[in-house]
Design a protein around this motif. Structure first.
Motif, PDB file in Angstrom:
ATOM      1  N   ASP A  92      -2.294   0.152 -13.088  1.00  0.00           N
ATOM      2  CA  ASP A  92      -1.051   0.860 -13.375  1.00  0.00           C
ATOM      3  C   ASP A  92      -0.426   1.451 -12.120  1.00  0.00           C
ATOM      4  O   ASP A  92       0.794   1.500 -11.983  1.00  0.00           O
ATOM      5  CB  ASP A  92      -1.319   1.963 -14.399  1.00  0.00           C
ATOM      6  CG  ASP A  92      -0.055   2.689 -14.815  1.00  0.00           C
ATOM      7  OD1 ASP A  92       0.911   2.010 -15.219  1.00  0.00           O
ATOM      8  OD2 ASP A  92      -0.018   3.934 -14.726  1.00  0.00           O
ATOM      9  N   GLN A  93      -1.271   1.907 -11.201  1.00  0.00           N
ATOM     10  CA  GLN A  93      -0.771   2.684 -10.065  1.00  0.00           C
ATOM     11  C   GLN A  93      -0.881   1.996  -8.702  1.00  0.00           C
ATOM     12  O   GLN A  93      -0.396   2.535  -7.714  1.00  0.00           O
ATOM     13  CB  GLN A  93      -1.498   4.038 -10.012  1.00  0.00           C
ATOM     14  CG  GLN A  93      -1.267   4.883 -11.255  1.00  0.00           C
ATOM     15  CD  GLN A  93      -1.803   6.291 -11.109  1.00  0.00           C
ATOM     16  OE1 GLN A  93      -1.869   6.851 -10.014  1.00  0.00           O
ATOM     17  NE2 GLN A  93      -2.210   6.882 -12.226  1.00  0.00           N
ATOM     18  N   ALA A  94      -1.520   0.847  -8.643  1.00  0.00           N
ATOM     19  CA  ALA A  94      -1.644   0.145  -7.362  1.00  0.00           C
ATOM     20  C   ALA A  94      -1.260  -1.321  -7.551  1.00  0.00           C
ATOM     21  O   ALA A  94      -1.471  -1.886  -8.624  1.00  0.00           O
ATOM     22  CB  ALA A  94      -3.074   0.269  -6.830  1.00  0.00           C
ATOM     23  N   PRO A  95      -0.704  -1.949  -6.526  1.00  0.00           N
ATOM     24  CA  PRO A  95      -0.231  -3.332  -6.650  1.00  0.00           C
ATOM     25  C   PRO A  95      -1.356  -4.344  -6.462  1.00  0.00           C
ATOM     26  O   PRO A  95      -1.306  -5.214  -5.599  1.00  0.00           O
ATOM     27  CB  PRO A  95       0.802  -3.425  -5.515  1.00  0.00           C
ATOM     28  CG  PRO A  95       0.256  -2.512  -4.457  1.00  0.00           C
ATOM     29  CD  PRO A  95      -0.402  -1.373  -5.191  1.00  0.00           C
ATOM     30  N   VAL A  96      -2.395  -4.232  -7.291  1.00  0.00           N
ATOM     31  CA  VAL A  96      -3.526  -5.142  -7.173  1.00  0.00           C
ATOM     32  C   VAL A  96      -3.473  -6.196  -8.269  1.00  0.00           C
ATOM     33  O   VAL A  96      -2.948  -5.966  -9.355  1.00  0.00           O
ATOM     34  CB  VAL A  96      -4.880  -4.392  -7.210  1.00  0.00           C
ATOM     35  CG1 VAL A  96      -4.969  -3.375  -6.079  1.00  0.00           C
ATOM     36  CG2 VAL A  96      -5.111  -3.713  -8.553  1.00  0.00           C
ATOM     37  N   ASP A  97      -4.037  -7.360  -7.961  1.00  0.00           N
ATOM     38  CA  ASP A  97      -4.032  -8.480  -8.901  1.00  0.00           C
ATOM     39  C   ASP A  97      -5.350  -8.606  -9.641  1.00  0.00           C
ATOM     40  O   ASP A  97      -5.418  -9.238 -10.693  1.00  0.00           O
ATOM     41  CB  ASP A  97      -3.745  -9.780  -8.138  1.00  0.00           C
ATOM     42  CG  ASP A  97      -2.401  -9.729  -7.433  1.00  0.00           C
ATOM     43  OD1 ASP A  97      -1.425 -10.256  -7.989  1.00  0.00           O
ATOM     44  OD2 ASP A  97      -2.319  -9.142  -6.341  1.00  0.00           O
ATOM     45  N   GLY A  98      -6.393  -8.034  -9.056  1.00  0.00           N
ATOM     46  CA  GLY A  98      -7.703  -8.099  -9.686  1.00  0.00           C
ATOM     47  C   GLY A  98      -8.500  -6.851  -9.380  1.00  0.00           C
ATOM     48  O   GLY A  98      -8.254  -6.165  -8.387  1.00  0.00           O
TER      49      GLY A  98
END
Length: 252
Positions: free
Chosen positions: A217-223
């Motif tokens: 929700d808060q970080a632009p991570v994909d996994g």
């Protein structure tokens, strides 16, 4: 929008899965082939297998064990540890890996990233970064050799360089959070998301369902990669996926 990925990690030493806290005090968790098969049944999206003693022991990743693991799983398999040449990458890919992760060898020889990407494609090359916050230097410092050797590299700078050389994905572990179950280091991944555009895998700190929801929700991570909470049965892949879906996070 691409579905977010849940990725268990097998840290393997002496042919056994191990887990510690902050990269030390490793304890035996079990047989990697059996554990990999269990994650396949649980519905993991990918599996990361890291031969964590290969670099320090100056040997190559155990291809025979990789073959055994790959025979048990039908999800994408990323293999790392002891990969220091393009020939090593080819051997591991032939053994059943879909992607190779390079860390210490990439820091020592950044040209390895470019050579691997040119031969196998960017999608095959994962650069793994182990980073810890350095208060005095006010930066996330990169460590190599399983967290044992500090470098002069700033993780954000190194991430940009790795992507420029051809890394198709970054697997970034917060050494400060590793094994602590204190939650993912959101500041680290938010900062990385501002400087690179390739898929980011967050690793280190998963302790409960809310931690997975928070990082997506808060970080632009994909996994999101985790070990302890899955290895010890505190959470299952399906439980995490249900919690994510309930919060509107797209999962497979």
């Amino acid at each position: 929008m691409l579905a977010k990925r849940l990725i268990p990690c097998l840290d393997v030493a002496d042919g056994r899965v191990k887990k510690g806290v902050n990269f030390v005090n490793l304890t035996d968790v079990g047989d990697p082939v059996e554990i990999a098969a269990a994650y396949q049944q649980q519905g993991a999206d990918e599996l990361v297998f890291l031969d964590i003693s290969a670099t320090n022991e100056q040997r190559r990743t155990m291809a025979d064990l990789v073959e055994e693991v790959s025979a048990q799983v039908f999800m994408p398999l990323t293999i790392g540890g002891g990969i220091s040449r393009v020939d090593d990458m080819q051997r591991i890919l032939k053994a059943g890996a879909d992607k190779v992760a390079i860390n210490s060898a990439a820091v020592a020889n950044p040209a390895l990233i470019k050579a691997g990407a040119e031969k196998f494609g960017n999608q095959c090359i994962v650069v793994a970064i182990d980073a810890a916050w350095d208060e005095a230097a006010q930066m996330y410092r990169v460590y190599t050799h399983g967290g044992k050797k500090a470098t002069d590299l700033d993780a954000l700078d190194w991430a940009q360089q790795a992507v420029a050389l051809g890394a198709g994905e970054l697997l970034v572990t917060s050494m400060d959070r590793d094994g602590t179950k204190a939650g993912f280091d959101l500041n680290l991944y938010q900062a990385l998301g501002e400087v690179v555009a390739v898929p980011l895998i967050a690793s280190g700190g998963a302790g409960n369902l809310a931690d997975f929801v928070e990082v997506f929700d808060q970080a632009p991570v994909d996994g999101a990669l985790a070990a302890s909470v899955f290895h010890y049965g505190e959470l299952t892949i399906s439980q995490v996926k249900q919690a994510l879906a309930a919060k509107g996070v797209i999962v497979r």
